[in-house]
Design an enzyme around this catalytic site. Sequence first.
Site, PDB file in Angstrom:
ATOM      1  N   GLN A  99      -1.489   9.321   0.255  1.00  0.00           N
ATOM      2  CA  GLN A  99      -1.246   8.602  -0.990  1.00  0.00           C
ATOM      3  C   GLN A  99      -2.344   7.548  -1.158  1.00  0.00           C
ATOM      4  OE1 GLN A  99       1.825   5.436  -1.673  1.00  0.00           O
ATOM      5  NE2 GLN A  99       2.833   7.070  -2.843  1.00  0.00           N
ATOM      6  N   TYR A 175       2.139  -1.093  -9.040  1.00  0.00           N
ATOM      7  CA  TYR A 175       0.732  -1.144  -8.654  1.00  0.00           C
ATOM      8  C   TYR A 175      -0.126  -0.718  -9.852  1.00  0.00           C
ATOM      9  CZ  TYR A 175       2.113  -2.045  -3.822  1.00  0.00           C
ATOM     10  OH  TYR A 175       2.633  -2.606  -2.688  1.00  0.00           O
ATOM     11  N   ARG A 223       2.615  10.063  -7.828  1.00  0.00           N
ATOM     12  CA  ARG A 223       3.911   9.398  -7.749  1.00  0.00           C
ATOM     13  C   ARG A 223       4.047   8.577  -9.015  1.00  0.00           C
ATOM     14  NH1 ARG A 223       6.811   6.471  -2.521  1.00  0.00           N
ATOM     15  NH2 ARG A 223       8.784   7.518  -2.948  1.00  0.00           N
ATOM     16  N   GLY A 316      12.192   8.912   3.773  1.00  0.00           N
ATOM     17  CA  GLY A 316      11.334   7.846   4.263  1.00  0.00           C
ATOM     18  C   GLY A 316      11.925   7.075   5.414  1.00  0.00           C
ATOM     19  N   ARG A 317      12.792   6.120   5.115  1.00  0.00           N
ATOM     20  CA  ARG A 317      13.295   5.208   6.142  1.00  0.00           C
ATOM     21  C   ARG A 317      14.102   5.868   7.258  1.00  0.00           C
ATOM     22  NH1 ARG A 317      11.483   3.006   2.062  1.00  0.00           N
ATOM     23  NH2 ARG A 317      10.543   0.936   2.131  1.00  0.00           N
TER      24      ARG A 317
END
Length: 328
Positions: A99, A175, A223, A316-317
């Site tokens: 990414q 972002y 994304r 993810g986590r």
Amino acid sequence: MIDEPIRIGAVELKNRLAMAPVAVYKAAEDGRITAESCAHYQQRAQLSGVGLIIVEHSFVSAEGQAKPRQISVSRDTDAIGLSALADACHNNGIAAFCQISHAGGAARKSVTGLEPVAPSAIVSSQAFTEQEGDGAPIALDESGIARVVDAFAAAARRCWEAGFDGVELHSAHAYLLDQFYSPLLNKRADGYGGTLENRLRIHREVIAAVRAAVGQDFAVGMRLGGCDYEEGGATIVDAVQAARILEAAGVDYLSISGGWHAWRRPGHSEPGWFADQAKAVKEAVGIPVLLAGGVQTAEDAENLLAAGACDIVGVGRPLLKDPAWPHP
């Protein structure tokens, strides 16, 4: 459905599970890949059995660095360490994407030594917690936008040369690319602001420049922070229209996430908390759609796939806590 293979552009994944990009900031102070970085990804490649690993957000230029010890893809010398990351995945039969990102107005001068830049001189939601005291960013002029486009293309080329199978362009979580997309953060009056098509102009330019740098066999995804979940922000209608525009521009897949509130969705904790958005996008495009957020078990992933919410489930986590997830 989890075990069914799927293609993203020219890249075939052995199953429908992906390790979502979650930043762990194990790089060196200057962004170089470390042995600690490689060990993190190698362990999960060996134990998890996912079909795809998406390496955490990596900055495309010095001004776009979000935090200390973030991975750099901003220099040709970064390719050495990036090759080690790609090999850690490939040696275990897993596809590897990186990414690539520019923090824009969420960058901090205390980290980069440079003035933050953004589409408009507005402090982003990320910066509310990450940029205290730095003030508003500088609005990019067209030459600055061109430099950003070139930086994304050069970063993608480095990933390609390092042996990655693809890149994921980061337009989420407040972002830079998401700052252009979001009407909350983009107040420009030129060809990069106003209408949705204009707010996605830089995205189309980045996609074209990246594709020219890496060719057709390298996967290029995005994304997308499709919804801001704030009054006056981007909505599901915007997300669907944006997805169609981005598919026409040449992306091979879309990973659906949030914008203004980053990877969170206020008031939601259920598995796949962006599922309504992802399903609407999936029904509007012909490319694979990835959904992450709140997935805790393999059953969660199967349910999201069976419901038609997505084609690939990102985790993810749970993989940070247990590198062998979902296997006992």
